[in-house]
Scaffold this active site. Structure first.
Site, PDB file in Angstrom:
ATOM      1  N   TYR A 102      48.194  37.713  41.305  1.00  0.00           N
ATOM      2  CA  TYR A 102      47.238  38.762  41.990  1.00  0.00           C
ATOM      3  C   TYR A 102      46.686  38.022  43.063  1.00  0.00           C
ATOM      4  O   TYR A 102      46.321  38.505  44.229  1.00  0.00           O
ATOM      5  CB  TYR A 102      46.401  38.878  40.773  1.00  0.00           C
ATOM      6  CG  TYR A 102      45.055  39.830  41.051  1.00  0.00           C
ATOM      7  CD1 TYR A 102      45.234  40.995  41.575  1.00  0.00           C
ATOM      8  CD2 TYR A 102      43.819  39.045  41.263  1.00  0.00           C
ATOM      9  CE1 TYR A 102      44.093  41.584  42.149  1.00  0.00           C
ATOM     10  CE2 TYR A 102      42.689  39.717  41.678  1.00  0.00           C
ATOM     11  CZ  TYR A 102      42.649  40.989  42.237  1.00  0.00           C
ATOM     12  OH  TYR A 102      41.693  41.654  42.607  1.00  0.00           O
TER      13      TYR A 102
HETATM   14  O1  LIG Z   1      36.580  38.549  40.693  1.00  0.00           O
HETATM   15  C1  LIG Z   1      37.924  38.920  40.937  1.00  0.00           C
HETATM   16  O2  LIG Z   1      38.476  39.076  42.054  1.00  0.00           O
HETATM   17  C2  LIG Z   1      38.574  39.540  39.774  1.00  0.00           C
HETATM   18  O3  LIG Z   1      37.715  39.825  38.799  1.00  0.00           O
HETATM   19  C3  LIG Z   1      38.143  40.002  37.374  1.00  0.00           C
HETATM   20  O4  LIG Z   1      38.951  38.971  36.969  1.00  0.00           O
HETATM   21  P1  LIG Z   1      38.171  38.136  35.932  1.00  0.00           P
HETATM   22  O5  LIG Z   1      37.123  37.430  36.554  1.00  0.00           O
HETATM   23  O6  LIG Z   1      39.351  37.332  35.247  1.00  0.00           O
HETATM   24  O7  LIG Z   1      37.625  39.092  34.900  1.00  0.00           O
HETATM   25  P2  LIG Z   1      37.838  39.424  33.336  1.00  0.00           P
HETATM   26  O8  LIG Z   1      39.352  39.539  33.117  1.00  0.00           O
HETATM   27  O9  LIG Z   1      36.912  40.377  33.015  1.00  0.00           O
HETATM   28  O10 LIG Z   1      37.458  37.807  32.677  1.00  0.00           O
HETATM   29  C4  LIG Z   1      36.157  37.500  32.642  1.00  0.00           C
HETATM   30  C5  LIG Z   1      36.056  36.289  32.073  1.00  0.00           C
HETATM   31  O11 LIG Z   1      36.313  36.531  30.671  1.00  0.00           O
HETATM   32  C6  LIG Z   1      37.384  35.499  30.112  1.00  0.00           C
HETATM   33  N1  LIG Z   1      38.191  36.076  29.280  1.00  0.00           N
HETATM   34  C7  LIG Z   1      39.134  37.242  29.688  1.00  0.00           C
HETATM   35  C8  LIG Z   1      40.040  37.762  28.638  1.00  0.00           C
HETATM   36  C9  LIG Z   1      40.046  37.261  27.436  1.00  0.00           C
HETATM   37  O12 LIG Z   1      40.585  37.818  26.575  1.00  0.00           O
HETATM   38  N2  LIG Z   1      39.088  36.226  26.914  1.00  0.00           N
HETATM   39  C10 LIG Z   1      38.140  35.556  28.072  1.00  0.00           C
HETATM   40  O13 LIG Z   1      37.318  34.845  27.468  1.00  0.00           O
HETATM   41  C11 LIG Z   1      37.961  35.139  31.563  1.00  0.00           C
HETATM   42  O14 LIG Z   1      38.592  33.846  31.312  1.00  0.00           O
HETATM   43  C12 LIG Z   1      36.988  35.202  32.689  1.00  0.00           C
HETATM   44  O15 LIG Z   1      36.344  34.249  32.730  1.00  0.00           O
HETATM   45  C13 LIG Z   1      38.867  41.199  37.899  1.00  0.00           C
HETATM   46  O16 LIG Z   1      39.638  41.689  36.456  1.00  0.00           O
HETATM   47  C14 LIG Z   1      40.159  41.020  38.919  1.00  0.00           C
HETATM   48  O17 LIG Z   1      40.859  42.291  39.095  1.00  0.00           O
HETATM   49  C15 LIG Z   1      39.656  40.590  40.141  1.00  0.00           C
HETATM   50  O18 LIG Z   1      38.780  41.805  40.793  1.00  0.00           O
END
Ligand SMILES: O=C(O)[C@H]1O[C@H](OP(=O)(O)OP(=O)(O)OC[C@H]2O[C@@H](n3ccc(=O)[nH]c3=O)[C@H](O)[C@@H]2O)[C@H](O)[C@@H](O)[C@H]1O
Length: 435
Positions: A246
């Protein structure tokens, strides 16, 4: 037995005589005619499929994409009228904006905000099934009530894009259509290439040929910082170590933007969004499905880094992102090219849009527990090697200086608004909250 009995029952097929070495001439001729007829029908269908080749889905398999593309349709005078009416500017010095990904989370909020202030807005969305399409349809209904029409189609459909630019002289494109989600890239890598690279190029190709060329503001991502450890993340920091496909496709988008700016004079502004959340959000994101699963009494997986290290995000509330997008559109300079030819240097910008205060995921869960008045079943697990990074933190001094961008919503306040929306959306109407 009459000779009619020999006419094959399955169209296009002909029966061979009992003897493998002789065949009945009459039977062969009539079968051949049928075969020719059905071959024409078949070729005609294939031609129709490729000629129309409209919308496709971004995330499921390529065969899903093709199947769905057969169902999409656009064109006709009533359709053209709707397109023009939606894009009509209603305020002095207003813009006419094509919003791609308009039925998405950020796209819906931005389309509504643009319409509210009198800009003409036309949406474009392929309504793919990456997450519950009924949520996208509900957002569409919301926008329809404000006068925004969403064309159902894909950014890879060049014929459709050309048609839209023929019908409307867009001053701006707010490009938000993308395959989002960091972890899903391991399940369906090609959908990221399809939407974030091929789709972006197809959009830029049409924009560069448009006359006048629009200015383009588009969604990059905080994930481009990848394994960068220098915090807070500044636009000057390295972005050559993506941790997920991504991130790699969003980084590729930034390089592609450079090329189209350099060769064709397109004005391009890339916005690196930091984990955007809020009402009408995306069910694949942690804050959203944590809420759903806490309410259901299901356990939630909470990631932690090695040696119990904190995993944190610079969660950014949707209204702050909308403000950042609008001011990016307002300050975007005109593209300089015309007819596919550059006439002079054009604006090329990249900004971080974050909240500047990272919050550990465990704290996010604590806030949700208090708002929902339900104790979460926490399942602490090691951060999987699936593209997630440990920490994000935006340095927004550049956006502050050049755009006047200043986020104002903390996580507690923003989540309160999200939870209020979530409960009214899913519980009042008894809708299913499965992502
Ligand atoms: O800023 C971005 O550019 C991206 O932001 C977002 O990604 P992320 O920051 O990864 O958000 P998100 O999945 O909500 O996980 C949030 C937290 O929960 C943790 N997390 C996640 C899943 C889980 O099962 N457990 C967990 O602890 C995980 O480790 C993380 O620390 C958008 O989805 C992406 O499309 C993109 O725009």
């Amino acid at each position: 037995m009459s000779h009619l009995d020999h006419i094959p029952s399955t169209p296009g097929k002909f029966k061979i005589d009992k003897s493998p070495y002789t065949y009945n001439r009459v039977r062969w001729t009539s079968s051949l005619a049928k075969l020719t007829f059905w071959s024409f029908v078949f070729i005609g269908l294939i031609f129709l499929f490729f000629y129309r080749s409209p919308s496709s889905s971004a995330n499921p398999s390529q065969s899903d994409l093709s199947r769905r593309s057969l169902r999409s349709s656009w064109g006709g005078s009533a359709w053209e009228k709707r397109v023009r009416a939606s894009a009509r500017i209603r305020s002095r010095n207003g813009f006419s904006v094509l919003v791609t990904g308009a039925a998405g989370f950020v796209g819906t909020h931005i389309s509504a905000a643009l319409k509210r202030r009198g800009d003409g807005v036309l949406g474009l969305d392929n309504f793919n099934h990456y997450y519950d399409p009924s949520l996208k349809r509900a957002r569409q209904a919301l926008l329809e009530r404000t006068g925004v029409y969403i064309v159902e189609g894909d950014i890879n459909d060049v014929a459709l894009l050309k048609k839209l630019f023929e019908l409307v002289q867009f001053t701006h494109v707010m490009h938000l259509a993308a395959q989002a989600g960091v972890r899903y890239a391991m399940e369906n890598p090609s959908s990221y290439v399809h939407s974030n690279i091929a789709g972006f190029v197809s959009l830029l190709e049409v924009c560069k040929n448009a006359n006048p060329q629009p200015a383009i503001v588009w969604a990059s991502s905080s994930s481009v910082y990848g394994l960068n450890t220098k915090v807070p993340f500044s636009e000057k920091d390295r972005t050559d170590q993506p941790a997920s496909l991504y991130a790699a496709t969003k980084k590729a988008g930034e390089e592609i933007a450079h090329t189209y700016n350099y060769i064709y004079g397109l004005s391009l502004t890339g916005l690196r969004f930091f984990t955007v959340y809020g009402p009408w959000g995306r069910p694949d994101m942690a804050y959203f499905f944590f809420t759903r699963d806490i309410l259901k009494g299901k356990s939630i997986p909470i990631f932690e880094a090695a040696n119990h290290g904190t995993v944190a995000r610079d969660f950014t509330y949707i209204d702050d992102i909308v403000k950042g997008c609008l001011v990016s559109l307002d300050t975007a300079e005109k593209s300089t090219g015309s007819g596919g030819k550059k006439k002079g240097p054009a604006q090329l910008r990249v900004f971080n849009l974050g909240n500047t205060s990272p919050v550990p995921v465990t704290d996010l869960v604590g806030i949700l527990e208090r708002l929902l008045k339900v104790k979460a079943k926490r399942n602490i697990m090691k951060l999987p090697r699936n593209g997630d990074v440990q920490f994000t933190h935006a340095n927004i001094s550049s956006a502050q200086r050049e755009l006047g961008y200043k986020p104002t919503t903390d996580l507690q306040t923003g989540l309160k608004k999200f939870v209020r929306w979530y409960l009214s959306y899913y519980h009042a109407g008894d809708k299913k909250a499965d992502a």
